[in-house]
Design an enzyme around this catalytic site. Structure first.
Site: not given
Ligand code: CTP
Length: 400
Positions: A208, A276, A286, A303-305, A323, A337, A341
């Site tokens: 990203n 995500d 390759k 995993p959502d850290i 954030f 959020k 979380k």
């Protein structure tokens, strides 16, 4: 910066010992007073004469010489410093420290000291990765020992990986950080930063646009206030700040493992733009064009850290800050959020392309806490970081 500070410098063995001479010179430049100790292995790589000439002080090498001295026994030597620095620290010396062995001058001083200890490890990558070394590091961290490095790179033995002694400049910054009397001194804070790279095959990945600028600024601001910062960064485009322990990672899964390994901490600031999803079964070869059509990728959730750390039953940091990168309904989405979380604060920002925030120099954030939403004016990312670090310092100090 270090004028009048007394540093007991223990120089262990290994080819990296030559860098300790440069370290001494830089510490001298900053006005520090150095008492050098050379281990037997260290003396195979640098001479006592060069160490004492640069430090402007006698080198201590032998436990039994010291006990003969009327005015400077090993207990006194171990305590007559503001900071004990071990650079380079070998796997053997760290194993002794972790197990409380005291069979030579260096290990005896380390067992007898009541001043903070900063360790700069240097060893072959396999030795660094060995479970025994990693166990010792976990133990030393739990005992309150601070670390700088090791860095990743080419090693004198011809291998590549983590295990290189940090550069003298980084060790000096870490020393300055330890000796700083800021509002966060004594606090350990984990900061995640940058994008993650999720491999498709050995040469392609999904990424990203995060530059890592905001996370680096937060880490710099926390370190400047005296915190011991573990900076866990994906492949960012901005440089990591000085005076923090840098842990480079690639994927979300690597980042989660590094965060868990860095606990316990007083606070965690999760500024990374974590992917995500990752590609299920990334190819180890390759991918080739094929007559059979286009390749199809299947995604698996990462995993959502932030959520994992926020919801830890044991060892949750006192303050967990996330954030939120949003493109619409910033406050509503970020408020939801925070609850979803389970973190304490969310620093929310609008990353719509027209704001120029993602990858830009400025940020306009809203701080969401349990008392509501506090919009901050648009400002430089470093100014956002400084303001956030001040809030973190106030909160941690009121809690403790
Ligand atoms: N985060 C994380 N691990 C993930 C995803 C996100 O730790 N796998 C953290 C980020 O570092 C950030 C916060 O969670 O602090 C919010 O990230 P964001 O991408 O905005 O939220 P998502 O959970 O991805 O939510 P959504 O995609 O629904 O906006």
């Amino acid at each position: 910066m270090l004028a009048g500070k007394r540093i007991l410098l223990i120089i262990g063995g290994g080819i990296a010992a030559y860098k300790s001479l440069e370290l001494i010179r830089r510490l001298q430049d900053q006005g520090a007073q150095i008492t050098p100790v050379l281990t037997r292995a260290g003396a195979e790589f640098v001479t006592p004469l060069s160490v004492s000439a640069l430090a402007g002080a006698a080198v201590h090498q032998d436990l039994f010489d010291l006990t003969n001295e009327a005015d400077m026994g090993h207990i006194q030597l171990s305590r007559s410093a503001d900071l004990v620095v071990v650079a380079p620290a070998t796997a053997d010396l760290m194993a002794k420290m972790a197990n409380g062995l005291a069979n030579d001058l260096a290990s005896t001083l380390l067992l007898a000291t009541d001043t903070p200890v900063l360790v700069a490890p240097a060893m072959n990558v396999r030795m660094w990765e060995h479970p025994a070394t990693q166990r010792n590091i976990t133990q030393l961290r739990a005992d309150g020992v601070h670390f700088v490095g090791p860095d990743k790179g080419n090693m004198a033995c011809g291998e590549f990986g983590r295990g290189r002694l940090s550069e003298p400049e980084a060790i000096v910054s870490a020393i300055a950080e330890q000796l700083a009397d800021g509002p966060l001194s004594g606090k350990r804070i984990i900061v995640t930063s940058g994008p993650t790279h999720e491999p498709i095959d050995p040469v392609r990945y999904i990424a990203n646009r995060s530059s890592g600028a905001q996370g680096a600024a937060v880490a710099r601001a926390l370190a400047a206030r005296g915190a011991q910062v573990v900076f866990i960064t994906g492949p960012a485009t901005v440089a990591s700040p000085a005076g923090v322990e840098v842990v480079p990672v690639e994927s979300a899964r690597d980042m989660q493992a590094a965060v868990i390994a860095a606990l316990p901490a007083d606070a965690g600031v999760f500024a990374a733009a974590v992917a995500d999803w990752h590609v299920a079964e990334a190819s180890d070869r390759k991918l080739k064009k094929s007559k059979d059509g286009l390749p199809s990728l299947t995604f698996v959730e990462n995993p959502d850290i932030l959520r994992t750390v926020s919801q830890l039953e044991e060892g949750r940091p006192d303050l967990v800050v996330g954030f939120a990168a949003e493109t619409n309904d910033v406050v509503d989405n970020a408020t939801a959020k925070r609850l979803r979380k389970g973190c304490d604060w969310i620093v929310a920002n609008d990353v719509s392309p027209e704001t120029g925030i993602m990858g830009g120099a400025e940020n306009a954030v809203v701080l969401i806490t349990d008392t509501g939403a506090d919009p901050w004016p648009r400002m430089d990312k470093q100014a956002v970081a400084d303001r956030l670090a001040d809030r973190i310092a106030d909160t941690l100090n009121n809690k403790s």
